[in-house]
Write a protein that holds these residues in place. Structure first.
Motif, PDB file in Angstrom:
ATOM      1  N   VAL A  51       1.125  -8.849   3.893  1.00  0.00           N
ATOM      2  CA  VAL A  51       1.364  -7.447   4.185  1.00  0.00           C
ATOM      3  C   VAL A  51       1.387  -6.768   2.658  1.00  0.00           C
ATOM      4  CG1 VAL A  51       2.668  -5.662   5.219  1.00  0.00           C
ATOM      5  CG2 VAL A  51       2.226  -7.761   6.558  1.00  0.00           C
ATOM      6  N   GLU A  53       0.287  -7.598  -0.161  1.00  0.00           N
ATOM      7  CA  GLU A  53      -0.889  -7.717  -0.836  1.00  0.00           C
ATOM      8  C   GLU A  53      -1.981  -6.625  -0.042  1.00  0.00           C
ATOM      9  OE1 GLU A  53      -3.767  -8.455  -3.465  1.00  0.00           O
ATOM     10  OE2 GLU A  53      -1.632  -8.927  -3.762  1.00  0.00           O
ATOM     11  N   ALA A  54      -2.050  -6.653   1.147  1.00  0.00           N
ATOM     12  CA  ALA A  54      -3.161  -6.317   2.055  1.00  0.00           C
ATOM     13  C   ALA A  54      -2.803  -4.751   1.868  1.00  0.00           C
ATOM     14  CB  ALA A  54      -3.048  -6.433   3.459  1.00  0.00           C
ATOM     15  N   LEU A  55      -1.660  -4.164   1.880  1.00  0.00           N
ATOM     16  CA  LEU A  55      -1.419  -2.830   1.995  1.00  0.00           C
ATOM     17  C   LEU A  55      -0.703  -2.023   0.685  1.00  0.00           C
ATOM     18  CD1 LEU A  55       0.147  -2.494   5.619  1.00  0.00           C
ATOM     19  CD2 LEU A  55      -2.191  -2.453   5.025  1.00  0.00           C
ATOM     20  N   GLN A  66       6.309  -5.341   9.138  1.00  0.00           N
ATOM     21  CA  GLN A  66       6.162  -6.581   9.560  1.00  0.00           C
ATOM     22  C   GLN A  66       6.637  -6.554  10.933  1.00  0.00           C
ATOM     23  OE1 GLN A  66       7.835  -9.608   7.132  1.00  0.00           O
ATOM     24  NE2 GLN A  66       7.420 -11.265   8.502  1.00  0.00           N
ATOM     25  N   LEU A  77      -0.283  -9.513  12.513  1.00  0.00           N
ATOM     26  CA  LEU A  77      -1.595  -9.419  12.388  1.00  0.00           C
ATOM     27  C   LEU A  77      -2.221  -8.550  13.345  1.00  0.00           C
ATOM     28  CD1 LEU A  77      -4.257 -10.405  11.222  1.00  0.00           C
ATOM     29  CD2 LEU A  77      -4.111 -12.404  12.717  1.00  0.00           C
ATOM     30  N   LEU A  80      -1.692  -5.232  12.067  1.00  0.00           N
ATOM     31  CA  LEU A  80      -2.607  -4.939  10.704  1.00  0.00           C
ATOM     32  C   LEU A  80      -4.013  -4.662  11.206  1.00  0.00           C
ATOM     33  CD1 LEU A  80      -1.277  -7.662   8.402  1.00  0.00           C
ATOM     34  CD2 LEU A  80      -0.827  -5.115   8.431  1.00  0.00           C
ATOM     35  N   MET A  81      -4.452  -5.083  12.115  1.00  0.00           N
ATOM     36  CA  MET A  81      -5.768  -5.316  12.589  1.00  0.00           C
ATOM     37  C   MET A  81      -5.889  -3.594  13.174  1.00  0.00           C
ATOM     38  SD  MET A  81      -6.379  -8.831  14.053  1.00  0.00           S
ATOM     39  CE  MET A  81      -7.973  -8.411  14.886  1.00  0.00           C
ATOM     40  N   HIS A  84      -4.731  -0.499  10.752  1.00  0.00           N
ATOM     41  CA  HIS A  84      -5.031  -0.664   9.148  1.00  0.00           C
ATOM     42  C   HIS A  84      -6.374  -1.109   9.027  1.00  0.00           C
ATOM     43  CE1 HIS A  84      -1.134   0.539   7.728  1.00  0.00           C
ATOM     44  NE2 HIS A  84      -0.590  -0.233   8.697  1.00  0.00           N
ATOM     45  N   VAL A  86      -7.186  -3.966   9.057  1.00  0.00           N
ATOM     46  CA  VAL A  86      -7.399  -5.333   8.313  1.00  0.00           C
ATOM     47  C   VAL A  86      -8.188  -6.630   8.763  1.00  0.00           C
ATOM     48  CG1 VAL A  86      -5.824  -6.916   7.054  1.00  0.00           C
ATOM     49  CG2 VAL A  86      -5.081  -4.713   7.061  1.00  0.00           C
ATOM     50  N   SER A  87      -8.958  -7.094   7.981  1.00  0.00           N
ATOM     51  CA  SER A  87      -9.658  -8.345   8.608  1.00  0.00           C
ATOM     52  C   SER A  87      -8.513  -9.384   8.873  1.00  0.00           C
ATOM     53  CB  SER A  87     -10.770  -8.788   7.403  1.00  0.00           C
ATOM     54  OG  SER A  87     -11.487  -9.986   7.935  1.00  0.00           O
ATOM     55  N   PHE A  91      -5.848 -14.820   6.875  1.00  0.00           N
ATOM     56  CA  PHE A  91      -4.470 -14.511   7.417  1.00  0.00           C
ATOM     57  C   PHE A  91      -3.607 -15.666   7.715  1.00  0.00           C
ATOM     58  CE2 PHE A  91      -0.969 -13.310  10.403  1.00  0.00           C
ATOM     59  CZ  PHE A  91      -0.324 -12.518   9.708  1.00  0.00           C
TER      60      PHE A  91
END
Length: 250
Positions: A51, A53-55, A66, A77, A80-81, A84, A86-87, A91
């Motif tokens: 989280v 790193e991704a955000l 989280q 996950l 996040l998808m 945001h 997020v792929s 993950f």
């Protein structure tokens, strides 16, 4: 003189509720191994790192997101998808790249699950690879008929109704002849609605855990039929193949 044994009566009544069960469904983490093993703490740390790193967040904000997404969506996950974009690529492999050697063998649980009549499944919000490593450490390799993981669920986790329907339909399971074992009360809501026997697996009385408060809630909810901190012992007590059981009590 016959002495009435209240525990024997309770066991007979409990066993009768499992008389028609021919499919046994187990959650994985903190269910098939003791929560005190704290394996999931490793996953927890990896998710937080992802989280961050991704955000591009701070550690505190990553932890807040989280836990918030886990509670609201079933997995971090999923949050996040949805929130945001997020792929999911990478993950699952990243967060399950952990040290599984902390899980001890459990011969009593292996024997209890092997003795169950009918089919046996793992249904997890984790990955098949993670489940295979966990079950191998316990001694359960080859014991389950199949593992239904988050990929098979098309990344839609428990407790979503669609995920249970996908699993049950794909495996040809009649829910009124199935039992579900889980460490989270909310993940037993749908199984109970569908007519399954529902069992909540909780930490033992001497296990001090760093769980979120909500994760320990719901043990007394109407959709939880039984609560146990000894899964192997519970299975041995309700196994229809090992007991003389009266017809099921509705």
């Amino acid at each position: 003189m016959n002495v009435h044994d209240p525990r024997a009566t309770e066991l007979d009544a409990r066993g009768a509720r499992f008389a028609r069960v021919d499919t046994w469904i187990f959650d994985l983490d903190n269910t098939l191994y003791p929560a005190a093993t704290d394996l999931f703490a490793q996953v927890d740390a990896k998710i937080r790192a992802f989280v961050m790193e991704a955000l591009g967040t701070t550690p505190d904000e990553a932890k807040r997101l989280q836990k918030d997404y886990y509670r609201r969506y079933g997995t971090t996950l999923r949050g996040l998808m949805l929130e945001h974009g997020v792929s999911p690529d990478g993950f699952l492999d990243f967060v399950h790249d952990i040290d599984h050697s902390v899980i001890p063998p459990d011969p009593d649980l292996v024997a209890a699950i092997r003795a169950l009549p009918g089919r046996r499944f793992v249904m997890t919000n984790g990955t098949r690879t993670h489940a295979e490593k966990v079950t191998a450490r316990i001694g359960l390799s080859g014991v389950f008929d199949d593992i239904f993981d988050i990929v098979a669920a098309d990344l839609l986790p428990k407790p979503n109704r669609e995920t249970y329907d996908r699993f049950l339909h794909g495996a040809g399971i009649e829910p009124t002849r199935a039992a579900m074992f889980e460490d989270l009360s909310r993940n037993l809501t749908v199984p109970h609605t569908l007519g399954m026997r529902t069992v909540l697996v909780v930490p033992g009385p001497d296990e001090a855990l760093g769980r979120e408060a909500w994760e320990s809630e719901g043990a007394d909810a109407p959709h939880v039929e039984w609560v146990t901190h000894d899964l192997a012992g519970f299975l041995a007590e309700v196994n229809p193949a090992a007991r003389q059981i009266a017809p099921e009590i509705d």
